[in-house]
Design a protein around this motif. Sequence first.
Motif, PDB file in Angstrom:
ATOM      1  N   SER A  39      47.537  37.631  39.053  1.00 40.52           N
ATOM      2  CA  SER A  39      48.153  36.454  39.650  1.00 40.52           C
ATOM      3  C   SER A  39      48.667  35.439  38.625  1.00 40.52           C
ATOM      4  CB  SER A  39      47.191  35.780  40.620  1.00 40.52           C
ATOM      5  OG  SER A  39      45.990  35.462  39.984  1.00 40.52           O
ATOM      6  N   TRP A  40      48.303  35.563  37.373  1.00 40.93           N
ATOM      7  CA  TRP A  40      48.749  34.607  36.363  1.00 40.93           C
ATOM      8  C   TRP A  40      49.735  35.194  35.362  1.00 40.93           C
ATOM      9  CZ3 TRP A  40      48.214  29.553  36.540  1.00 40.93           C
ATOM     10  CH2 TRP A  40      47.254  29.028  37.396  1.00 40.93           C
ATOM     11  N   VAL A  41      50.044  36.457  35.459  1.00 47.42           N
ATOM     12  CA  VAL A  41      50.874  37.106  34.445  1.00 47.42           C
ATOM     13  C   VAL A  41      52.267  36.487  34.356  1.00 47.42           C
ATOM     14  CG1 VAL A  41      51.792  38.966  35.910  1.00 47.42           C
ATOM     15  CG2 VAL A  41      51.417  39.357  33.461  1.00 47.42           C
ATOM     16  N   GLY A  42      52.766  35.932  35.432  1.00 47.27           N
ATOM     17  CA  GLY A  42      54.105  35.363  35.441  1.00 47.27           C
ATOM     18  C   GLY A  42      54.286  34.141  34.563  1.00 47.27           C
ATOM     19  N   VAL A  43      53.210  33.583  34.041  1.00 48.57           N
ATOM     20  CA  VAL A  43      53.345  32.429  33.147  1.00 48.57           C
ATOM     21  C   VAL A  43      53.727  32.874  31.730  1.00 48.57           C
ATOM     22  CG1 VAL A  43      51.707  31.072  34.490  1.00 48.57           C
ATOM     23  CG2 VAL A  43      50.915  32.292  32.454  1.00 48.57           C
ATOM     24  N   LEU A  44      53.662  34.166  31.464  1.00 47.87           N
ATOM     25  CA  LEU A  44      53.957  34.668  30.122  1.00 47.87           C
ATOM     26  C   LEU A  44      55.439  34.969  29.946  1.00 47.87           C
ATOM     27  CD1 LEU A  44      51.022  37.197  29.713  1.00 47.87           C
ATOM     28  CD2 LEU A  44      51.212  34.919  28.695  1.00 47.87           C
ATOM     29  N   ASP A  48      55.436  37.936  25.074  1.00 43.83           N
ATOM     30  CA  ASP A  48      53.985  37.767  25.116  1.00 43.83           C
ATOM     31  C   ASP A  48      53.347  38.789  26.058  1.00 43.83           C
ATOM     32  OD1 ASP A  48      53.979  35.750  23.261  1.00 43.83           O
ATOM     33  OD2 ASP A  48      53.748  34.135  24.728  1.00 43.83           O
ATOM     34  N   TYR A  49      53.974  39.060  27.193  1.00 38.44           N
ATOM     35  CA  TYR A  49      53.428  40.050  28.116  1.00 38.44           C
ATOM     36  C   TYR A  49      53.316  41.409  27.426  1.00 38.44           C
ATOM     37  CZ  TYR A  49      52.969  43.492  31.734  1.00 38.44           C
ATOM     38  OH  TYR A  49      52.517  44.560  32.466  1.00 38.44           O
ATOM     39  N   GLU A  50      54.392  41.834  26.764  1.00 37.08           N
ATOM     40  CA  GLU A  50      54.378  43.159  26.133  1.00 37.08           C
ATOM     41  C   GLU A  50      53.316  43.254  25.053  1.00 37.08           C
ATOM     42  OE1 GLU A  50      57.165  45.905  26.187  1.00 37.08           O
ATOM     43  OE2 GLU A  50      58.858  44.675  26.804  1.00 37.08           O
ATOM     44  N   GLU A  51      53.123  42.188  24.306  1.00 34.62           N
ATOM     45  CA  GLU A  51      52.145  42.215  23.219  1.00 34.62           C
ATOM     46  C   GLU A  51      50.715  41.956  23.695  1.00 34.62           C
ATOM     47  OE1 GLU A  51      50.837  39.610  19.284  1.00 34.62           O
ATOM     48  OE2 GLU A  51      52.748  39.173  20.269  1.00 34.62           O
ATOM     49  N   LEU A  52      50.547  40.997  24.595  1.00 32.29           N
ATOM     50  CA  LEU A  52      49.229  40.463  24.880  1.00 32.29           C
ATOM     51  C   LEU A  52      48.601  40.927  26.191  1.00 32.29           C
ATOM     52  CD1 LEU A  52      50.049  36.838  23.694  1.00 32.29           C
ATOM     53  CD2 LEU A  52      48.753  38.580  22.431  1.00 32.29           C
ATOM     54  N   VAL A  53      49.350  41.650  27.024  1.00 29.45           N
ATOM     55  CA  VAL A  53      48.799  42.078  28.308  1.00 29.45           C
ATOM     56  C   VAL A  53      49.127  43.529  28.643  1.00 29.45           C
ATOM     57  CG1 VAL A  53      48.822  41.646  30.805  1.00 29.45           C
ATOM     58  CG2 VAL A  53      48.798  39.730  29.213  1.00 29.45           C
ATOM     59  N   THR A  68      49.220  54.146  41.988  1.00 31.60           N
ATOM     60  CA  THR A  68      48.837  52.807  41.559  1.00 31.60           C
ATOM     61  C   THR A  68      49.949  51.817  41.882  1.00 31.60           C
ATOM     62  OG1 THR A  68      49.686  53.245  39.338  1.00 31.60           O
ATOM     63  CG2 THR A  68      47.324  53.594  39.700  1.00 31.60           C
ATOM     64  N   ILE A  69      49.532  50.595  42.174  1.00 36.16           N
ATOM     65  CA  ILE A  69      50.450  49.484  42.415  1.00 36.16           C
ATOM     66  C   ILE A  69      50.197  48.455  41.328  1.00 36.16           C
ATOM     67  CG2 ILE A  69      51.163  47.674  44.019  1.00 36.16           C
ATOM     68  CD1 ILE A  69      49.858  49.416  46.265  1.00 36.16           C
ATOM     69  N   HIS A  70      51.254  48.014  40.692  1.00 37.95           N
ATOM     70  CA  HIS A  70      51.174  47.015  39.627  1.00 37.95           C
ATOM     71  C   HIS A  70      51.846  45.751  40.154  1.00 37.95           C
ATOM     72  CE1 HIS A  70      51.714  46.449  34.981  1.00 37.95           C
ATOM     73  NE2 HIS A  70      51.021  45.470  35.532  1.00 37.95           N
ATOM     74  N   PHE A  71      51.061  44.715  40.398  1.00 33.42           N
ATOM     75  CA  PHE A  71      51.587  43.509  41.030  1.00 33.42           C
ATOM     76  C   PHE A  71      51.213  42.267  40.257  1.00 33.42           C
ATOM     77  CE2 PHE A  71      51.610  39.942  43.936  1.00 33.42           C
ATOM     78  CZ  PHE A  71      52.804  40.130  44.611  1.00 33.42           C
ATOM     79  N   GLY A  72      52.156  41.364  40.186  1.00 35.84           N
ATOM     80  CA  GLY A  72      51.914  40.042  39.633  1.00 35.84           C
ATOM     81  C   GLY A  72      52.812  39.052  40.343  1.00 35.84           C
ATOM     82  N   THR A  73      52.556  37.794  40.169  1.00 35.92           N
ATOM     83  CA  THR A  73      53.408  36.782  40.777  1.00 35.92           C
ATOM     84  C   THR A  73      54.232  36.088  39.701  1.00 35.92           C
ATOM     85  OG1 THR A  73      51.674  35.121  40.653  1.00 35.92           O
ATOM     86  CG2 THR A  73      51.827  36.369  42.694  1.00 35.92           C
ATOM     87  N   GLY A  74      55.435  35.677  40.087  1.00 37.60           N
ATOM     88  CA  GLY A  74      56.327  35.016  39.144  1.00 37.60           C
ATOM     89  C   GLY A  74      56.795  35.937  38.030  1.00 37.60           C
TER      90      GLY A  74
END
Length: 161
Positions: A39-44, A48-53, A68-74
């Motif tokens: 739910s917080w991944v959209g702040v990246l 940063d997402y590719e490196e840190l998550v 599998t379902i990969h979901f995030g907001t924003g």
Amino acid sequence: MYREPAVWRALLDRLADCFAGYVAAQVRAGADVVQLFDSWVGVLSPTDYEELVAPWSARILAAVDVPTIHFGTGTSTLLPAMARAGGDVIGLDWRIPLDDGWALVGDDRGVQGNLDPAVLLGPWERVERAARDVLAARRWRPRAHLQSRARLSCRARARRS
């Protein structure tokens, strides 16, 4: 994350191992599909997402042999990277048109979404129109999943009472 990258990576290693074990246990217990919901991944930023998550999300998603379902907001700017990290289905929130989101994740994947959950608080006619719009946007694609967590089913049950 930025100041102590070694600590961040150690934390994510531990969390990814824990969640990978958890989703594997869910599958052993009978789950037919698992969803990684961030739910917080959209702040990246995408970088940063590719490196840190993404590497740790990929480990969790790869831990099971079910869809599998990969979901995030924003996540409008993260969708291509999320698709690369994994997920048979990529979740789209209501802030991106379905066609645009599908173009970003690729037609070889299913998508989940993208009904605005706030619409569910409106009159039934509006809810129905919004749901039909999402379904119509899928056009020729074989897989689409309209979901807005439990709210729609709760609303439908309330209407029947």
